[in-house]
Scaffold this motif. Structure first.
Motif, PDB file in Angstrom:
ATOM      1  N   SER A 226      33.074  67.387  53.430  1.00  0.00           N
ATOM      2  CA  SER A 226      31.779  67.550  54.083  1.00  0.00           C
ATOM      3  C   SER A 226      31.392  66.194  54.658  1.00  0.00           C
ATOM      4  O   SER A 226      31.786  65.144  54.137  1.00  0.00           O
ATOM      5  N   LEU A 227      30.614  66.182  55.737  1.00  0.00           N
ATOM      6  CA  LEU A 227      30.313  64.933  56.429  1.00  0.00           C
ATOM      7  C   LEU A 227      28.821  64.711  56.618  1.00  0.00           C
ATOM      8  O   LEU A 227      28.322  63.613  56.392  1.00  0.00           O
ATOM      9  N   SER A 228      28.103  65.742  57.042  1.00  0.00           N
ATOM     10  CA  SER A 228      26.684  65.575  57.369  1.00  0.00           C
ATOM     11  C   SER A 228      25.936  66.867  57.080  1.00  0.00           C
ATOM     12  O   SER A 228      26.470  67.961  57.287  1.00  0.00           O
TER      13      SER A 228
ATOM     14  N   ASP B 238      22.564  67.215  58.318  1.00  0.00           N
ATOM     15  CA  ASP B 238      21.729  67.448  59.500  1.00  0.00           C
ATOM     16  C   ASP B 238      22.186  66.534  60.631  1.00  0.00           C
ATOM     17  O   ASP B 238      21.863  65.346  60.634  1.00  0.00           O
TER      18      ASP B 238
ATOM     19  N   LEU C 154      27.920  69.052  59.492  1.00  0.00           N
ATOM     20  CA  LEU C 154      29.235  68.669  59.976  1.00  0.00           C
ATOM     21  C   LEU C 154      30.217  68.579  58.812  1.00  0.00           C
ATOM     22  O   LEU C 154      29.849  68.198  57.696  1.00  0.00           O
TER      23      LEU C 154
ATOM     24  N   ARG D 214      31.395  71.140  63.795  1.00  0.00           N
ATOM     25  CA  ARG D 214      30.005  71.554  63.569  1.00  0.00           C
ATOM     26  C   ARG D 214      30.017  72.944  62.952  1.00  0.00           C
ATOM     27  O   ARG D 214      30.623  73.872  63.503  1.00  0.00           O
TER      28      ARG D 214
END
Length: 206
Positions: A84-86, A88, A91, A178
């Motif tokens: 997992s990256l973001s 909000d 991403l 996304r």
């Protein structure tokens, strides 16, 4: 003071207390992209690098994509390098070798689905880890709701994405997606499939 005067006074007061607009932030200069010279390489043995990094346990996923052209087969490959990256915006990211024969097909599709494998899906992982074969033979799947990418039966979770960005990272590419939809599958009683020290592993309860 008349109503017009009161209105003018109110406007003057609001203007005097208004927070000034933030100044634009100047972008940092782009980093210089160049080849690494032989004299700059760290004196690391590749086997030692693999051995040490293999102590880090990872989950196991299969990244899939729908056919890029009508009549073509879907694409997919086994992937440990997923994260997992973001939050909000939502991403995620995965890493793929720059020599991968599957990546160009995913890139042409522009979308992908990350299938998080359960502990009992070791054979599914092996099927998608080979090259030059029909990886979907005998594998049950349906279409992810947004991208139409194969969503593998038995996966403990799935994340349906569109390609957001691609960055270089040495001999790999860093693909940012996304998230457009996601969900969980049937719970595997043994939890997710793990990879540790060159072999599959499972969670153990104390």
């Amino acid at each position: 003071m008349g109503q017009a005067g009161m209105a003018e006074a109110a406007v003057r007061y609001l203007r005097s207390t208004r927070t000034p607009a933030p100044r634009p932030v100047e972008a940092l200069p782009r980093p210089e992209l160049r080849c690494v010279g032989e004299d700059e390489r760290a004196p690391l043995d590749r086997q030692e690098f693999r051995r040490v990094l293999g102590r880090f346990a990872t989950g196991v996923t299969v990244v899939t994509a729908p056919p890029a052209t009508p009549g073509a087969a879907p694409a997919g490959f086994a992937c440990q390098s997923f994260s997992s990256l973001s939050l909000d915006p939502p991403l995620v990211a995965f890493m793929v070798g720059r020599t991968s024969a599957t990546w160009p097909r995913i890139a042409r599709a522009g979308v992908f689905c990350v299938n998080v494998l359960g502990a009992g899906q070791g054979e599914v992982c092996r099927s998608f880890a080979v090259s030059g074969a029909d990886k979907f033979t005998g594998v049950a799947y349906d279409a992810a709701p947004v991208s139409g990418s194969p969503r593998l039966s038995g996966a403990v979770a799935w994340i349906d994405c569109a390609i957001h960005a691609v960055h270089t990272g040495g001999d790999h590419l860093i693909v940012v997606g996304r998230v457009n939809a996601l969900g969980t599958g049937a719970d595997d009683p043994d939890g997710p499939l793990l990879f540790h020290r060159g072999r599959f592993a499972r969670l153990t309860e104390d």
